[in-house]
Design a protein around this motif. Sequence first.
Motif, PDB file in Angstrom:
ATOM      1  N   GLY A  89      -1.433  -0.008   2.942  1.00 15.19           N
ATOM      2  CA  GLY A  89       0.030   0.096   2.933  1.00 15.19           C
ATOM      3  C   GLY A  89       0.618   0.330   1.553  1.00 15.19           C
ATOM      4  O   GLY A  89       1.783   0.752   1.433  1.00 15.19           O
ATOM      5  N   LEU A  90      -0.154   0.064   0.495  1.00 17.33           N
ATOM      6  CA  LEU A  90       0.416   0.102  -0.859  1.00 17.33           C
ATOM      7  C   LEU A  90       1.171   1.393  -1.186  1.00 17.33           C
ATOM      8  O   LEU A  90       2.297   1.331  -1.679  1.00 17.33           O
ATOM      9  CB  LEU A  90      -0.691  -0.155  -1.900  1.00 17.33           C
ATOM     10  CG  LEU A  90      -0.244  -0.051  -3.364  1.00 17.33           C
ATOM     11  CD1 LEU A  90       0.798  -1.118  -3.695  1.00 17.33           C
ATOM     12  CD2 LEU A  90      -1.440  -0.184  -4.305  1.00 17.33           C
ATOM     13  N   PRO A  91       0.608   2.579  -0.913  1.00 15.46           N
ATOM     14  CA  PRO A  91       1.336   3.796  -1.299  1.00 15.46           C
ATOM     15  C   PRO A  91       2.620   4.024  -0.489  1.00 15.46           C
ATOM     16  O   PRO A  91       3.366   4.957  -0.782  1.00 15.46           O
ATOM     17  CB  PRO A  91       0.327   4.916  -1.009  1.00 15.46           C
ATOM     18  CG  PRO A  91      -0.998   4.247  -0.863  1.00 15.46           C
ATOM     19  CD  PRO A  91      -0.708   2.877  -0.348  1.00 15.46           C
ATOM     20  N   PHE A  92       2.864   3.172   0.516  1.00 14.28           N
ATOM     21  CA  PHE A  92       4.047   3.343   1.368  1.00 14.28           C
ATOM     22  C   PHE A  92       4.985   2.146   1.256  1.00 14.28           C
ATOM     23  O   PHE A  92       5.819   1.903   2.120  1.00 14.28           O
ATOM     24  CB  PHE A  92       3.596   3.581   2.821  1.00 14.28           C
ATOM     25  CG  PHE A  92       2.654   4.743   2.914  1.00 14.28           C
ATOM     26  CD1 PHE A  92       3.140   6.043   2.975  1.00 14.28           C
ATOM     27  CD2 PHE A  92       1.281   4.542   2.860  1.00 14.28           C
ATOM     28  CE1 PHE A  92       2.265   7.122   3.001  1.00 14.28           C
ATOM     29  CE2 PHE A  92       0.399   5.611   2.889  1.00 14.28           C
ATOM     30  CZ  PHE A  92       0.889   6.911   2.967  1.00 14.28           C
ATOM     31  N   PHE A  93       4.819   1.392   0.166  1.00 17.33           N
ATOM     32  CA  PHE A  93       5.617   0.195  -0.102  1.00 17.33           C
ATOM     33  C   PHE A  93       6.801   0.651  -0.967  1.00 17.33           C
ATOM     34  O   PHE A  93       6.697   0.766  -2.193  1.00 17.33           O
ATOM     35  CB  PHE A  93       4.732  -0.823  -0.833  1.00 17.33           C
ATOM     36  CG  PHE A  93       5.386  -2.124  -1.151  1.00 17.33           C
ATOM     37  CD1 PHE A  93       6.047  -2.865  -0.182  1.00 17.33           C
ATOM     38  CD2 PHE A  93       5.319  -2.641  -2.445  1.00 17.33           C
ATOM     39  CE1 PHE A  93       6.631  -4.092  -0.492  1.00 17.33           C
ATOM     40  CE2 PHE A  93       5.886  -3.862  -2.757  1.00 17.33           C
ATOM     41  CZ  PHE A  93       6.549  -4.587  -1.780  1.00 17.33           C
ATOM     42  N   GLY A 121      -7.765   3.259  -7.619  1.00 16.78           N
ATOM     43  CA  GLY A 121      -8.871   4.070  -7.119  1.00 16.78           C
ATOM     44  C   GLY A 121      -8.699   4.561  -5.701  1.00 16.78           C
ATOM     45  O   GLY A 121      -9.336   5.530  -5.291  1.00 16.78           O
ATOM     46  N   GLN A 122      -7.847   3.880  -4.919  1.00 17.79           N
ATOM     47  CA  GLN A 122      -7.640   4.369  -3.552  1.00 17.79           C
ATOM     48  C   GLN A 122      -6.630   5.520  -3.525  1.00 17.79           C
ATOM     49  O   GLN A 122      -6.481   6.181  -2.512  1.00 17.79           O
ATOM     50  CB  GLN A 122      -7.183   3.233  -2.619  1.00 17.79           C
ATOM     51  CG  GLN A 122      -5.755   2.774  -2.815  1.00 17.79           C
ATOM     52  CD  GLN A 122      -5.183   2.094  -1.570  1.00 17.79           C
ATOM     53  OE1 GLN A 122      -5.708   2.202  -0.478  1.00 17.79           O
ATOM     54  NE2 GLN A 122      -4.080   1.393  -1.747  1.00 17.79           N
ATOM     55  N   MET A 123      -5.932   5.736  -4.644  1.00 18.83           N
ATOM     56  CA  MET A 123      -4.951   6.818  -4.690  1.00 18.83           C
ATOM     57  C   MET A 123      -5.469   7.907  -5.635  1.00 18.83           C
ATOM     58  O   MET A 123      -4.929   8.139  -6.720  1.00 18.83           O
ATOM     59  CB  MET A 123      -3.597   6.284  -5.155  1.00 18.83           C
ATOM     60  CG  MET A 123      -2.966   5.367  -4.124  1.00 18.83           C
ATOM     61  SD  MET A 123      -1.443   4.588  -4.693  1.00 18.83           S
ATOM     62  CE  MET A 123      -0.340   6.004  -4.795  1.00 18.83           C
ATOM     63  N   THR A 124      -6.545   8.532  -5.219  1.00 20.55           N
ATOM     64  CA  THR A 124      -7.108   9.637  -6.007  1.00 20.55           C
ATOM     65  C   THR A 124      -7.538  10.738  -5.035  1.00 20.55           C
ATOM     66  O   THR A 124      -7.779  10.485  -3.855  1.00 20.55           O
ATOM     67  CB  THR A 124      -8.357   9.185  -6.800  1.00 20.55           C
ATOM     68  OG1 THR A 124      -9.281   8.571  -5.891  1.00 20.55           O
ATOM     69  CG2 THR A 124      -8.007   8.199  -7.899  1.00 20.55           C
ATOM     70  N   PRO A 129      -2.813  12.314  -2.124  1.00 18.34           N
ATOM     71  CA  PRO A 129      -2.264  13.454  -2.871  1.00 18.34           C
ATOM     72  C   PRO A 129      -1.737  13.123  -4.271  1.00 18.34           C
ATOM     73  O   PRO A 129      -1.739  13.993  -5.145  1.00 18.34           O
ATOM     74  CB  PRO A 129      -1.116  13.940  -1.972  1.00 18.34           C
ATOM     75  CG  PRO A 129      -0.749  12.760  -1.132  1.00 18.34           C
ATOM     76  CD  PRO A 129      -2.006  11.978  -0.940  1.00 18.34           C
ATOM     77  N   VAL A 130      -1.257  11.888  -4.478  1.00 15.29           N
ATOM     78  CA  VAL A 130      -0.660  11.554  -5.784  1.00 15.29           C
ATOM     79  C   VAL A 130      -1.302  10.268  -6.311  1.00 15.29           C
ATOM     80  O   VAL A 130      -1.838   9.460  -5.542  1.00 15.29           O
ATOM     81  CB  VAL A 130       0.871  11.377  -5.675  1.00 15.29           C
ATOM     82  CG1 VAL A 130       1.544  12.702  -5.328  1.00 15.29           C
ATOM     83  CG2 VAL A 130       1.230  10.308  -4.635  1.00 15.29           C
ATOM     84  N   GLY A 134       1.145   8.151 -11.419  1.00 11.24           N
ATOM     85  CA  GLY A 134       2.087   9.265 -11.364  1.00 11.24           C
ATOM     86  C   GLY A 134       3.369   8.955 -10.623  1.00 11.24           C
ATOM     87  O   GLY A 134       4.413   9.551 -10.930  1.00 11.24           O
ATOM     88  N   VAL A 135       3.332   8.049  -9.667  1.00 14.64           N
ATOM     89  CA  VAL A 135       4.525   7.893  -8.805  1.00 14.64           C
ATOM     90  C   VAL A 135       5.150   6.491  -8.808  1.00 14.64           C
ATOM     91  O   VAL A 135       6.345   6.364  -8.524  1.00 14.64           O
ATOM     92  CB  VAL A 135       4.222   8.298  -7.344  1.00 14.64           C
ATOM     93  CG1 VAL A 135       3.919   9.795  -7.264  1.00 14.64           C
ATOM     94  CG2 VAL A 135       3.098   7.472  -6.732  1.00 14.64           C
ATOM     95  N   PHE A 136       4.394   5.462  -9.114  1.00 16.42           N
ATOM     96  CA  PHE A 136       4.999   4.124  -9.072  1.00 16.42           C
ATOM     97  C   PHE A 136       5.925   3.949 -10.280  1.00 16.42           C
ATOM     98  O   PHE A 136       5.565   4.292 -11.399  1.00 16.42           O
ATOM     99  CB  PHE A 136       3.914   3.039  -9.076  1.00 16.42           C
ATOM    100  CG  PHE A 136       3.092   2.972  -7.812  1.00 16.42           C
ATOM    101  CD1 PHE A 136       3.508   3.621  -6.649  1.00 16.42           C
ATOM    102  CD2 PHE A 136       1.904   2.245  -7.775  1.00 16.42           C
ATOM    103  CE1 PHE A 136       2.744   3.562  -5.483  1.00 16.42           C
ATOM    104  CE2 PHE A 136       1.136   2.181  -6.617  1.00 16.42           C
ATOM    105  CZ  PHE A 136       1.553   2.843  -5.470  1.00 16.42           C
ATOM    106  N   ARG A 137       7.107   3.406 -10.043  1.00 17.03           N
ATOM    107  CA  ARG A 137       8.098   3.265 -11.109  1.00 17.03           C
ATOM    108  C   ARG A 137       8.427   1.809 -11.424  1.00 17.03           C
ATOM    109  O   ARG A 137       9.063   1.516 -12.419  1.00 17.03           O
ATOM    110  CB  ARG A 137       9.402   3.999 -10.730  1.00 17.03           C
ATOM    111  CG  ARG A 137       9.262   5.509 -10.652  1.00 17.03           C
ATOM    112  CD  ARG A 137       9.198   6.127 -12.058  1.00 17.03           C
ATOM    113  NE  ARG A 137       8.935   7.560 -11.990  1.00 17.03           N
ATOM    114  CZ  ARG A 137       7.708   8.094 -12.035  1.00 17.03           C
ATOM    115  NH1 ARG A 137       6.644   7.314 -12.133  1.00 17.03           N
ATOM    116  NH2 ARG A 137       7.544   9.394 -11.990  1.00 17.03           N
TER     117      ARG A 137
END
Length: 287
Positions: A89-93, A121-124, A129-130, A134-137
């Motif tokens: 779920g992390l990339p959709f939090f 490592g799971q977001m590679t 895709p990202v 690169g995307v977490f702010r």
Amino acid sequence: MGKVSKSSDAKTHFHVRFWGVRGSIPSPGPQTKRYGGNTPCVEMQVGESLLIFDLGTGVRPLGDSLVAKGAPVNASIFLSHYHYDHLQGLPFFTPIFIPHNAFTFYGATRNGQSVKQILSGQMTQPYFPVTAEGVFRAKLSYHDIQAGETVMVGPAKVSTLELNHPGGNLGYRVECEGRSVVYATDIEHGGQDERFFEFARGADLLIYDSMYTEDEYCGRQGPPRTGWGHSTWQAAVRAANESQAKTLVLFHHDPTRDDAAMDRLVRTVQKHRPEAIGAREDMLLQF
Ligand SMILES: [Zn+2]
Ligand SMILES: [Zn+2]
């Protein structure tokens, strides 16, 4: 909604809300809509402190609810381990994409990798895709923790225990002013049970992996599930009895178990532990 005990004005607010209760893989659909199909994510609010346990797909609706409140979000996120159903779920939090929010991640070092390396490592490519960088702010910090360590988050004391699960897994015990919740997802009974009973001793809530029935576990129904890292409802009852936990919460439901089968399983467990609850999405337990 359930109430474990009457809340008292003198005590720090302490609640537990379930956002994902399903094990192994999301299981959406009409057959699972009452218990829910999202994978593990549990929110604990202790005073002003927000603690999140695991980043299964349930963290997406949790994130949306936090954003809807409109206030900056500051939370401590504890990872039990890094199997997909606890991370996906992390990339959709959504709150993690917003600059004024802040998150602190806690998790064990595994295979020589820090919690930060494992989460990134799971977001590679080619899996995603990202990249996280690169995307977490939001403002992010990371703490590698080891079994046996204790962490204070505001008024909450969080202690850890290594659980019996392939690749390793941390169980968490959260305490505040005499109240306690144990989060023990992905545990296979056998081997280190006495240590676990001691760790969970007297917990008000014992959230426990009860994925299988004894027949499923032993292979009398389907393939044997020994060594897969999960427990049975019978072992959950034993853990609650031995640790003298007050309320047993069945958790990490098998993805094949539809609502009717879950109702049957909960009713069976209630013959042994009348207070037992089958975790459902959006269930709130307040102390
Ligand atoms: Zn799991
Ligand atoms: Zn697992």
